[in-house]
Design an enzyme around this catalytic site. Structure first.
Site, PDB file in Angstrom:
ATOM      1  N   LYS A 117       0.820  -1.232   0.000  1.00 17.93           N
ATOM      2  CA  LYS A 117       0.000   0.000   0.000  1.00 17.93           C
ATOM      3  C   LYS A 117       0.842   1.266   0.000  1.00 17.93           C
ATOM      4  CE  LYS A 117      -0.581   0.310   5.012  1.00 17.93           C
ATOM      5  NZ  LYS A 117      -1.306  -0.289   6.135  1.00 17.93           N
ATOM      6  N   ARG A 149      -8.614  -0.657  16.666  1.00 15.59           N
ATOM      7  CA  ARG A 149      -8.889  -0.435  15.256  1.00 15.59           C
ATOM      8  C   ARG A 149      -9.754  -1.619  14.859  1.00 15.59           C
ATOM      9  NH1 ARG A 149      -4.554   0.748  10.421  1.00 15.59           N
ATOM     10  NH2 ARG A 149      -4.960  -1.447   9.965  1.00 15.59           N
TER      11      ARG A 149
HETATM   12  C1  PLP Z   1      -0.451  -1.043   6.768  1.00 15.00           C
HETATM   13  C2  PLP Z   1      -0.754  -2.344   7.369  1.00 15.00           C
HETATM   14  C3  PLP Z   1       0.266  -3.286   7.539  1.00 15.00           C
HETATM   15  C4  PLP Z   1       1.719  -3.010   7.223  1.00 15.00           C
HETATM   16  O1  PLP Z   1       2.237  -2.117   8.147  1.00 15.00           O
HETATM   17  P1  PLP Z   1       3.810  -1.741   8.187  1.00 15.00           P
HETATM   18  O2  PLP Z   1       3.935  -0.917   9.406  1.00 15.00           O
HETATM   19  O3  PLP Z   1       4.076  -0.983   6.932  1.00 15.00           O
HETATM   20  O4  PLP Z   1       4.551  -3.011   8.240  1.00 15.00           O
HETATM   21  C5  PLP Z   1      -0.086  -4.524   8.051  1.00 15.00           C
HETATM   22  N1  PLP Z   1      -1.355  -4.820   8.378  1.00 15.00           N
HETATM   23  C6  PLP Z   1      -2.358  -3.934   8.228  1.00 15.00           C
HETATM   24  C7  PLP Z   1      -3.745  -4.335   8.603  1.00 15.00           C
HETATM   25  C8  PLP Z   1      -2.097  -2.662   7.730  1.00 15.00           C
HETATM   26  O5  PLP Z   1      -3.092  -1.780   7.591  1.00 15.00           O
END
Ligand code: PLP
Length: 356
Positions: free
Chosen positions: A35, A130
């Site tokens: 993302k 969350r």
């Molecule tokens: C963005 C996200 C991740 C990845 O997070 P990082 O801190 O970039 O490793 C993993 N799981 C969910 C649900 C996320 O929204």
């Protein structure tokens, strides 16, 4: 064309290999999260080249960009009811916390006659407030129903931490997740395939040996791209942090005072800004780059002599007085980018993407 972001693909591949080996030593598999770079296939390919078999993104549109890549694809945000048709077309799996949505996914797979079931990972909220079930009895009941629905397959359970309330993962949270796993397995009478213990915020705990048996995977974005773990914000050994560089062009260069003159009003966030007095004669550069394209809070000029003064939507203000270089209009300034800066650079259509 400027501004442009330069992606060092070799460095991404190297980071992925390093992290993959590190995680393997602790019995942890990686879902590579895309993302941060809007699911750009050129960079996602580096994940595959580095040895990952599962990738995830928070937007179905990004997964659509990745449809030709041979990897298992996860949607890592609870799906919208209104996107279920696209979800089953472009994602193999998703993180879920609403039975109503899972039922809609089941109906969609059956209706479309898709042979492969959509994989469902049920999320437990272990304190970050969350996504996920806070009532773990309810999670177990939902798991039983998912197990009985056609078109969906109960793939596993997961947790997300350090994202909203910045609750850090610890041994007790991991064993809570492992316990939820066991309860679900007892209820459905079989093993789960995956237990997803969080994001880059869980890496430090893993390195300390704090992830118990029963938690077998992590969803990693930031750590793969920047070689960074989130607990101490430290860089991991044998990783590169310069995978992304933003280049912008100087459009004005003038001697100006460090302090503004006139009555200071509130900025667009309703805050009255303050300024540091560095004297009356400073060399100020304006670059054609703004908050639409990056986040001035999370980025550092590569030239250590440059002071970042701030940015408006389309202007970046720099103080270049102390630099060893003699800048002129048309020169290019290089910036090293952090997480949200990369995200904005990839979202901005004004930033050209260059791969080396
Ligand atoms: C963005 C996200 C991740 C990845 O997070 P990082 O801190 O970039 O490793 C993993 N799981 C969910 C649900 C996320 O929204």
């Amino acid at each position: 064309m400027y501004p442009r972001v330069i992606v060092n693909r070799k460095h991404v591949v190297h980071n992925v290999r390093t992290l993959k080996n590190l995680c393997a030593e602790h019995g942890i598999r990686i879902v590579g999260i895309t993302k941060v770079f809007s699911g750009d296939p050129e960079i996602a390919k580096c994940y595959i080249e580095g040895g990952l078999e599962m990738i995830g993104d928070s937007r179905v549109e990004n997964l659509k960009r990745l449809q030709d890549l041979s990897a298992e694809k996860w949607l890592i945000r609870p799906p919208m009811l209104s996107e279920v048709a696209d979800l089953v077309a472009y994602a193999d799996a998703s993180l879920n916390s609403e039975l109503e949505v899972i039922r809609a996914i089941s109906d969609e797979v059956v209706k479309k006659g898709i042979s492969e079931s959509h994989k469902v990972i049920l999320m437990a909220d272990l304190g970050d407030i969350r996504e996920g079930y806070v009532d773990y009895d309810e999670l177990v009941e939902v798991a039983k129903e998912v197990e009985s629905l056609p078109g969906v397959y109960l793939y596993g359970v997961g947790v997300n931490l350090t994202c909203f309330s910045f609750i850090t993962p610890d041994e007790s949270k991991m064993s809570d997740l492992a316990l939820i796993r066991r309860r679900v397995e007892d209820a459905i009478g079989r093993k789960l395939d995956i237990v997803s213990g969080g994001n880059s915020g869980t890496l430090a705990l893993m390195l300390e040996g704090g992830i118990c048996d029963g938690v077998d995977s992590l969803r990693l974005g930031e750590s793969l791209l920047f070689g960074k773990e989130r607990r101490h914000y430290s860089y991991l050994p044998d990783t590169y942090k310069d995978t992304f560089k933003l280049e912008c062009e100087i459009v004005e260069l003038k001697h100006k005072p460090s302090l503004p003159w006139g009555n200071i009003g509130a900025d667009s966030y309703g805050v009255v800004p303050t300024f540091t007095d560095r004297g009356n004669d400073r060399v100020k550069a304006i670059c054609a780059l703004g908050k639409q394209d990056f986040d001035p809070e999370i980025c550092t000029p590569l030239d250590p002599g440059i002071i970042m003064l701030g940015a408006s939507s389309d202007h970046l203000m720099l103080d270049v007085t102390d630099s060893d270089r003699d800048y002129k209009v048309g020169d290019i300034i290089e910036l090293e980018l952090g997480y949200f800066s990369v995200m904005r650079a990839f979202t901005s259509k004004y930033v050209e993407k260059v791969y080396i």
